[in-house]
Every structure is written in structure tokens, then in C-alpha cells.
Scaffold this active site. Structure first.
Site, PDB file in Angstrom:
ATOM      1  N   ASN A 135       0.838  -1.195   0.000  1.00  0.00           N
ATOM      2  CA  ASN A 135       0.000   0.000   0.000  1.00  0.00           C
ATOM      3  C   ASN A 135       0.876   1.249   0.000  1.00  0.00           C
ATOM      4  O   ASN A 135       1.813   1.292  -0.833  1.00  0.00           O
ATOM      5  CB  ASN A 135      -1.122  -0.040   1.048  1.00  0.00           C
ATOM      6  CG  ASN A 135      -0.744  -0.250   2.488  1.00  0.00           C
ATOM      7  OD1 ASN A 135      -0.178  -1.274   2.848  1.00  0.00           O
ATOM      8  ND2 ASN A 135      -1.096   0.696   3.338  1.00  0.00           N
ATOM      9  N   ASP A 136       0.609   2.228   0.816  1.00  0.00           N
ATOM     10  CA  ASP A 136       1.151   3.577   0.669  1.00  0.00           C
ATOM     11  C   ASP A 136       2.641   3.684   0.308  1.00  0.00           C
ATOM     12  O   ASP A 136       3.481   3.093   0.989  1.00  0.00           O
ATOM     13  CB  ASP A 136       1.014   4.355   1.988  1.00  0.00           C
ATOM     14  CG  ASP A 136      -0.264   4.057   2.731  1.00  0.00           C
ATOM     15  OD1 ASP A 136      -1.129   3.348   2.218  1.00  0.00           O
ATOM     16  OD2 ASP A 136      -0.375   4.535   3.871  1.00  0.00           O
ATOM     17  N   PRO A 137       2.960   4.547  -0.693  1.00  0.00           N
ATOM     18  CA  PRO A 137       4.361   4.948  -0.852  1.00  0.00           C
ATOM     19  C   PRO A 137       4.661   5.884   0.312  1.00  0.00           C
ATOM     20  O   PRO A 137       3.810   6.681   0.706  1.00  0.00           O
ATOM     21  CB  PRO A 137       4.360   5.708  -2.174  1.00  0.00           C
ATOM     22  CG  PRO A 137       2.967   6.217  -2.326  1.00  0.00           C
ATOM     23  CD  PRO A 137       2.066   5.234  -1.617  1.00  0.00           C
TER      24      PRO A 137
END
Ligand code: DQQ
Length: 578
Positions: free
Chosen positions: A59-61
Site C-alpha cells: 500500500n502507501d508509498p
């Protein structure tokens, strides 16, 4: 080979139709699904030039930076399975943000202050060229959140492989006024005129008020909560992955997060947990009161501007001193909806292509464009020039393999007269709802025209990316859609096939609209009118796969539109070294 591909597909469809499923939701651990995977589905929808690790969930960078010429991408990653859980900071490095070397995780749960999770954060480069990571640690089973830091073990390692979590962690714990399970994702810090660092942490107050709690510090170690948040907004729900940065009103160059000077605006981006979309406002940072004030024309909340009107969440920017630009990264989740789909594939989630981001000269919105480095993957090219598309006409773009291409097209038209009326009852609808009503097949006046991406030969399935021009009083309204509703012949009542859409801020004076789409097997990432409106769709065709994929330009409006230029390139695979 062909037979093999078809029989794999049949098995794939069989399993999808006959599995009973449950919908995914954020931060829920699917414990029973953590480890199995099926080779069968591993490759079918994998992207080739987007960032994607060999397996498992992403998920999130987070914590993006360029340090001494090397780009670092950290991202939320489950090393044990293809669904969310066991989150670590995975770490990859690159010299161009396109080809990557995967390293061992930089940060993983190990201490009392992060034993239950190492969630998103940021990096700040301190004076003396010293990078520091700020991240959220989860300290118990109730998901109590604290803010921690980590520093490189060895600054002379060009890849900064090992990170240390010093003993004075956590740096910040929630006081009694803060909801401690909604207190996360510290931003990159910036230096105020008083020589103190500032950074904000996203949170939620009573009555669904989202907020960016501000902290200040002289030494980056001892942080004091400011009396007021940097900004807050009622009825927006929890704020995740807040991003706050300056943009230049003079040119498209990026500015360091601590930049002070004239002719700048500030941008506040929030990832709204309730809708799972990324919204932003443009405004002024009042440095005396340490408050951010959105411009009058901005809407704070669900009806506001979005960085991308499609599947794009938990994005972050960083200032890239190598090319003096601000670069945006965003996570694009799977939309095959069911955790079981990911288990069968053995992976889940990709990162969107990094985008250069700047403010439009009008000051009303941002503009994004794929970083120029992507163009090194362009291979064989085909082009069309001055092709007139009459009502109901499609033209196929031949000579490339459109499952994996970069296509840029400019449409022009001689008159706006035929634009259809904008129904006043649509005023309060989201653009996406208007797209669902009018779509790409309902004949219009000026438009719909655009591209039919990931199409099967006989159009049993396709993802149209297109414009429809509407007349409203004396003005025109341009709707851009990326409509997944016909993207796959697979059908299931719970399949997520949204008609994503946004409006394009343009007065159409030159009677032209351009579109660029990055098509990569299960993703179509599109940039309207030079990047004023961006939409990313994840789609899972059953027929339009590999060599059986087609690309068309189309016009379903009564007004003839001309393809002034269309350039399409086969795209090479990006390199990923494990
Ligand atoms: N994902 C992280 C959180 C963040 C959320 C956990 C956004 O830190 O708020 O993996 O997708």
C-alpha cells in the site's frame, strides 16, 4: 501456448465465479489468508512498467526522497501475504524512479514503540545532509499510535540499507485531547522563520472533523503540540497521509518543503479514510499564525479537488533536487474487490507512475505529468495525423501491442455549438455519477470522444477514457471519464467497475482537448488536457489480454472531431532487481 492461455483463463473465471467472498476494508487483517497463492493467476494482471514487487501486498508509498543522487521508495508491505497485515517499510532504490533494486525492509516491528505495526510517515533531510524517517508505530492490539523516528545506520552506504530506531523513541505520544487510534502518518518537516521545525500528523476529532495536528521542535527530538491544528475541516472523517508543501506561481519548478519566499502558494492534501480518495486545496500558509487558509474558491472535503479521480490513494510528494521538481507518488489498489482474488494472484497493489506536479497558472488547480524518465521505456511507435472521426466512428490504432503502451492524442473540433445541455439536476452530483448516467455510448453533441483502451476485438469489453462537453448557461463544462463498467465480461454483483470521472478546468478557447493514457495490463492511468485532470482505473479484462488487446479512438457525438495527432508507443518492461 494460445491453448494454455485460454485454459488458464477458464480456470481463473471458474474460481472467481464460484468462490464466496467478503469485501476488503482498511486495516483489517485477513489472518486466514496470509500465505497461500496460486501460480495460475500470478501473472495475468501483473503490470510491466509500474512499480510492483514480485509478490504480496503493498500500500502507501512513504518516506520518498532523493539522497545523494539515489531515489528511495519506501512503501507499506506485507512480507507474508497478499492482503493487508504485518506491515513493514519495504525499501527500493533507483536512479531514475522507473527501474528499481529491491532491498531488505528498512523498518519493521521490533520494539515496544512499534511492535504492532510500522505505518506510514515521511523523510526529512536535516542540515548536514542527514536523512531522518518519521513514522507511526502501533504499540498495542488496540492500534494505539505514536510517532517514531529512524536514522540510517551508515551514511556512507549509498543505498542506506540499514536503519536504526534510537532508544529515545517514541518522539510523540497522543495527549488526552487526541484520539490515539486516529493519529498517524507524520509529514515531512519544514523549518519555520523562528528556526523551529514543524510537522503535522493526521487525526480525527468528534463529529467527524478531520485535522492536521501541528508539532514544533528546536532539535527534531523534543516536539511540542501547537495550540491550533494547521488546518481542520468538519465532516471529512479521519485524515490519513497528510501532505503539505509550497508550489511556485512563477514556473513549474518544485520547491523544497521549507522554502520561504514570494509568489508561492501552499497545497494541503488529505487522504480521506471514509471515501478512500485523495483531496487537495490550494491556499496560503499564514506563517505568523502557523495556519493554513484555503483559497475562497476551494472546497474542503468530499466535493473538493482530487489529485486523481480514480483508484489512487495515500499519495505523497517529495522535492527532487536532482531535477528541481516536486514528484507525486500514489498507491493504486486492486479493485477485484475480494481478498481471495489477491490470494490467488499472490500479489496486490501497485504504485502509480511517479508524476511531476505543479500549480496551473490560473492558481485554481494542480497539474500532473508522468516523470520524463518514463519515456525511456518507449519503443516502437505508431502515429495518426489529421484523421476525422465522424459520428459513431471508431479507428483502430494498429501496429503496437496495446496491453502495454503509452498513447498521446490531441482532438480538435471546429465548433462548440453542438455541446449538449448540462442537466441542472446534475449540479450536486459527483462527476462520476454524471459519467455513469451518460457514459461513452449515449450519443452526445460534442463528445463523447476519446480512446477505447484494453478492448477486445469485437468490443465485448473495453475501458473508454473520454471527454463529453456540456453547455451550462454561457459556459462549457468538460467531463473526463475513465469508465470501467464494461471493462470485463466477468460479472459479479459485487465486482467494482466504477465510472470514474472528474471535470476539466478549461475554457476551450483553442477548441482542442488532449489525452494521454498509460496502459499496463490491469491499469489505465490517464491525463486530461495536459494533466489538469487525472484518472486511474484498475481493470481485469477476460478477453482483452496480451496479444488479444486492441486500442481504438472513437467519437459518439454528432459533431465531427479531428485527431490532430495520435502517437502511441509500445512500452518496455521496467527492470526490477530483487
Ligand atoms: N495506511 C497505513 C496508515 C495510513 C494508511 C497503514 C493509508 O499509516 O493511514 O498501512 O492507506
Amino acid at each position: 501456448m494460445e491453448f494454455l492461455r485460454k485454459s488458464s483463463l477458464c480456470a481463473f473465471l471458474f474460481m472467481l465465479f464460484f468462490c464466496s467472498n467478503e469485501a476488503n476494508s482498511s486495516h483489517e487483517e485477513f489472518r486466514r489468508l496470509q500465505s497461500s497463492s496460486s501460480k495460475l493467476l500470478k501473472n495475468l494482471f501483473r503490470t510491466e512498467y509500474h512499480f510492483q514487487p514480485p509478490k504480496h501486498w503493498i500500500n502507501d508509498p512513504t518516506g520518498l526522497m532523493n539522497y545523494n543522487g539515489i531515489y528511495h521508495l519506501f512503501y507499506q508491505y506485507n512480507p507474508k501475504g497478499a492482503v493487508w497485515g504485518n506491515i513493514v517499510w519495504a525499501h527500493s532504490v533507483s536512479i531514475d524512479m522507473i527501474n528499481w533494486i529491491n532491498l531488505e525492509p528498512a523498518i519493521y516491528p521490533s520494539e515496544v514503540f512499534d511492535k504492532y505495526g510500522t505505518w506510514s510517515g515521511s523523510t526529512t533531510i536535516l542540515p548536514g545532509n542527514k536523512p531522518v524517517i518519521l513514522y507511526t508505530g502501533i504499540v498495542d492490539d488496540n492500534q494505539t499510535q505514536v510517532q517514531n523516528y529512524a536514522i540510517p545506520a551508515n551514511l556512507s552506504d549509498p543505498f542506506l540499507r540499514k536503519w536504526i530506531k534510537p532508544d529515545n523513541n517514541p518522539l510523540i505520544v497522543a495527549d488526552e485531547s487526541i484520539n490515539k487510534t486516529k493519529f498517524r502518518d507524520p509529514t515531512t518537516a519544514w523549518l519555520g522563520q523562528d528556526g523551529r521545525w514543524r510537522m503535522v500528523v493526521g487525526s480525527l476529532r468528534k463529529n467527524e472533523r478531520g485535522l492536521a495536528i501541528m508539532y514544533r521542535s528546536k532539535d527534531f527530538m523534543k516536539w511540542t503540540k501547537a495550540q491550533h491544528p494547521l488546518h481542520s475541516s468538519a465532516k471529512t472523517g479521519n485524515w490519513e497521509c497528510v501532505d503539505f508543501f509550497p508550489v511556485s506561481l512563477e514556473n513549474t519548478d518544485g520547491l523544497d518543503t521549507s522554502f520561504k519566499g514570494e509568489k508561492i502558494k501552499h497545497v494541503l492534501k488529505v487522504s480521506l479514510d471514509v471515501t478512500r480518495f485523495d483531496y487537495y486545496t490550494i491556499g496560503t500558509y499564514d506563517t505568523k499564525r502557523d495556519r493554513y487558509i484555503p483559497d475562497d474558491t476551494m472546497i474542503d472535503g468530499w466535493h473538493g479537488l482530487r489529485l486523481d479521480y480514480g483508484n489512487f490513494y495515500a499519495s505523497r510528494t517529495f522535492y527532487d533536487p536532482m531535477k528541481n521538481r516536486r514528484v507525486l507518488w500514489g498507491w493504486t489498489n486492486e479493485s477485484d474487490v475480494f481478498p481471495e482474488d489477491s490470494i490467488k494472484k499472490g500479489w496486490s497493489g501497485i504504485q502509480a507512475i511517479p508524476r511531476k506536479l505543479w500549480i496551473d497558472p490560473s492558481g485554481k488547480h494542480l497539474v500532473q505529468w508522468p516523470i520524463e524518465e518514463l519515456e525511456m521505456l518507449r519503443k516502437e511507435k505508431v502515429e495518426l495525423r489529421n484523421y476525422e472521426l465522424n459520428k459513431g466512428e471508431n479507428v483502430e490504432v494498429q501496429g503496437i501491442t496495446p496491453a502495454q503502451v503509452d498513447v498521446e492524442v490531441t482532438f480538435s473540433f471546429s465548433s462548440l455549438e453542438n455541446a449538449e445541455e448540462f442537466d441542472p439536476s446534475w449540479v450536486d452530483l459527483y462527476a462520476q455519477d454524471v459519467c455513469a448516467i451518460r457514459g461513452s455510448t449515449v450519443q452526445g453533441g460534442l463528445g463523447p470522444f476519446g480512446l477505447l483502451t484494453l478492448s477486445s476485438e469485437n468490443l465485448e469489453e473495453y475501458t473508454p477514457v473520454f471527454f463529453r462537453v456540456f453547455k451550462t448557461q454561457d459556459k462549457y463544462k468538460v467531463l473526463m471519464c475513465s469508465d470501467a463498467s464494461r471493462s470485463s465480461v466477468r460479472n459479479h454483483e459485487k465486482m467494482y467497475k466504477p465510472s470514474f470521472a472528474g471535470y476539466v478546468e478549461t475554457n476551450l478557447t483553442d477548441k482542442r482537448l488532449s489525452l494521454r493514457s498509460l496502459i499496463d495490463h490491469s491499469v489505465v492511468e490517464s491525463f486530461g488536457d495536459g494533466g489538469k485532470t487525472c484518472i486511474t482505473s484498475r481493470v481485469y479484462p477476460a478477453l482483452a489480454i496480451y496479444g488479444d488487446t486492441h486500442l481504438f479512438a472513437f467519437n459518439n457525438g454528432t459533431e465531427t472531431v479531428k485527431i490532430e495527432t495520435l502517437d502511441a508507443w509500445n512500452m518496455a518492461k521496467s527492470e526490477k532487481w530483487i
